[in-house]
Design a protein around this motif. Sequence first.
Motif, PDB file in Angstrom:
ATOM      1  N   VAL A 276    -110.366  13.827 -87.353  1.00  0.00           N
ATOM      2  CA  VAL A 276    -110.599  12.425 -87.404  1.00  0.00           C
ATOM      3  C   VAL A 276    -112.368  12.030 -87.614  1.00  0.00           C
ATOM      4  O   VAL A 276    -112.532  10.797 -87.608  1.00  0.00           O
TER       5      VAL A 276
ATOM      6  N   TYR B 170     -99.346   7.112 -96.822  1.00  0.00           N
ATOM      7  CA  TYR B 170    -100.240   7.314 -95.513  1.00  0.00           C
ATOM      8  C   TYR B 170    -100.488   8.926 -95.288  1.00  0.00           C
ATOM      9  O   TYR B 170    -101.684   9.374 -94.776  1.00  0.00           O
TER      10      TYR B 170
ATOM     11  N   THR C 186    -108.933   7.425 -89.495  1.00  0.00           N
ATOM     12  CA  THR C 186    -108.274   8.681 -89.670  1.00  0.00           C
ATOM     13  C   THR C 186    -107.331   8.885 -88.304  1.00  0.00           C
ATOM     14  O   THR C 186    -107.949   8.452 -87.368  1.00  0.00           O
TER      15      THR C 186
ATOM     16  N   ASN D 239    -110.246   1.899 -92.468  1.00  0.00           N
ATOM     17  CA  ASN D 239    -111.097   3.030 -93.119  1.00  0.00           C
ATOM     18  C   ASN D 239    -110.937   4.324 -91.839  1.00  0.00           C
ATOM     19  O   ASN D 239    -111.928   5.133 -91.847  1.00  0.00           O
TER      20      ASN D 239
ATOM     21  N   ARG E 155    -106.545   6.826 -98.423  1.00  0.00           N
ATOM     22  CA  ARG E 155    -106.588   8.159 -98.831  1.00  0.00           C
ATOM     23  C   ARG E 155    -107.389   8.514-100.101  1.00  0.00           C
ATOM     24  O   ARG E 155    -107.424   7.475-101.069  1.00  0.00           O
TER      25      ARG E 155
ATOM     26  N   GLU F  90    -111.079   3.314 -85.322  1.00  0.00           N
ATOM     27  CA  GLU F  90    -111.555   4.172 -86.500  1.00  0.00           C
ATOM     28  C   GLU F  90    -110.777   5.689 -86.275  1.00  0.00           C
ATOM     29  O   GLU F  90    -110.584   6.295 -87.360  1.00  0.00           O
TER      30      GLU F  90
ATOM     31  N   ASP G 216    -101.601  12.343 -95.242  1.00  0.00           N
ATOM     32  CA  ASP G 216    -102.519  13.382 -95.805  1.00  0.00           C
ATOM     33  C   ASP G 216    -102.171  15.021 -95.803  1.00  0.00           C
ATOM     34  O   ASP G 216    -102.755  15.468 -96.726  1.00  0.00           O
TER      35      ASP G 216
ATOM     36  N   LYS H 186    -103.698   8.467 -93.257  1.00  0.00           N
ATOM     37  CA  LYS H 186    -104.707   7.657 -93.325  1.00  0.00           C
ATOM     38  C   LYS H 186    -104.246   6.452 -94.089  1.00  0.00           C
ATOM     39  O   LYS H 186    -103.415   6.729 -94.953  1.00  0.00           O
ATOM     40  N   LYS H 187    -104.747   5.224 -93.945  1.00  0.00           N
ATOM     41  CA  LYS H 187    -104.251   3.993 -94.851  1.00  0.00           C
ATOM     42  C   LYS H 187    -104.882   4.070 -96.260  1.00  0.00           C
ATOM     43  O   LYS H 187    -104.380   3.295 -96.975  1.00  0.00           O
TER      44      LYS H 187
END
Length: 513
Positions: free
Chosen positions: A211, A372, A343, A341, A400, A290, A374, A397-398
């Motif tokens: 992350v 989403y 992870t 932004n 990627r 975040e 990854d 992730k939103k």
Amino acid sequence: MSEHKQELEKKLWAIANELRGSMGADEFRDYILGLIFYKFLSEKIEKAAAEELKDENLTFLEAVSDEETKKELSELVIDELGYFIEPKYLFHNLASRARQKEFIIEDLGKGLKYIEESALGHESEEDFTGLFVDIDLNSPRLGKNSDEKNKLISEVIKHLADINFMYEDTEIDVLGDAYEYLIGEFASGAGKKAGEFYTPQQVSKILAKLVTVNKNKIKSAYDPTCGSGSLLLRISKEAEVADFYGQEKNNTTYNLARMNMILHNVNFNNFNIMQGDTLEDPQHLNKRFEAVVANPPFSAKWSANQTFLSDERFADYGKLAPKTKADFAFVQHMLYQLDDNGTMATVLPHGVLFRGAAEGVIRKYLIKDKNYLDAVIGLPANIFYGTSIPTCILVLKKQRTNPDDILFIDASNLFEKQKNQNILKDEHVNKIIETYKNREDMDKFSHKATMKEIIENDYNLNIPRYVDTFEEEEPIDLDMVVNEILKIDEDMKEIDAEIKKYCDELKIKAPLV
């Protein structure tokens, strides 16, 4: 293992032997960890008081003998640390009296209470209320009467007083190391159960590194099932974290998480740990984070109440995670709390990769509609205390940077076998992280699967479908095997003849010919 950790384990073993027989492993764990924290608070406030009084030419003891000076000093220290304690209750003073065989258990109780009450009415009140509730000094398990209880607690305090916990070394996770040792060494009963929910430090390290890839600073980190808080704190070893947020259902580990934050010098203004059921009663719904990490309880039960279909966390998916397997409910909750932004990385049982019905629908929505997912990382079996269940890490992730593929890593063979557990070494952790960063295909280890491949597999993410780890066996040379058998037969004939020769000399019947 570091010298400090070895010394810590040796001392903890000695303390456990004092308590063994009096109570279960999980109970004396709570006493030991709570008293380690009390020692930390005592040492910290002594330093803070000395700093405040250095221009006054007063000792801490002299300062509190005057009511007005005591009041001024306590206000200054509470503003800085969030709590206050009088010198007579300091850990080293109680330890000194314990060595003189004095009756200290009553003053220890007053000291614990003093710390909690000193925060009342201040900004730190929420972080200190009920912090020592698990240290029950009146428990009959400590002894039949006050003298027996005092004797037992005095022994524990004397042992702890001899340990240099090196609190100022931020690389050392005192409570985490102690907790891991205690549940690992005494994994029975409730201790064993606790092990399933404890994240091994190397797994925490992988999640923290995932992350924080390409980041030096993190605005906010969140763990919805934060346990002792070790996973959250691990993130701060990889990047500077401004604020920590967490929620924990179990009251004892919730207290431990708050202690752990303070023990790692996280100011009470920079963490918000709440107690409660994250799925049923979320405490941070209006916030976005975040970095989101978690090791939720594997396949836990939850209500799956149909009213959740109108809950913003679950509504878009059209299906709820099954009542008996809340794994995807935690994933959905974590995604809801994830900033655009950010992870997210979470440990889950392998079943989330391929189970059908509602879980299949949720999995397909995450990939096809949201894109989403990854990476999927398969971990070795038997790396968690108390369970050998195979686990994986999902990275989501939103926004990627590689939206056209999903990276699969099969790290199931990356481990070193030890007495009761498999462990991940640093070289294994580094290989996983470097492969994730580089998103490279490696024979029998990793593969970037295109969306076409995922669709062809009907959104089934079972790792062997994407990473082929099959090792072909060496062909057998049958002629060589036959020759070896013939040679063995010849050797046996020679041995039998030799035995017969000796038997004939002894005039006895040979047993083999």
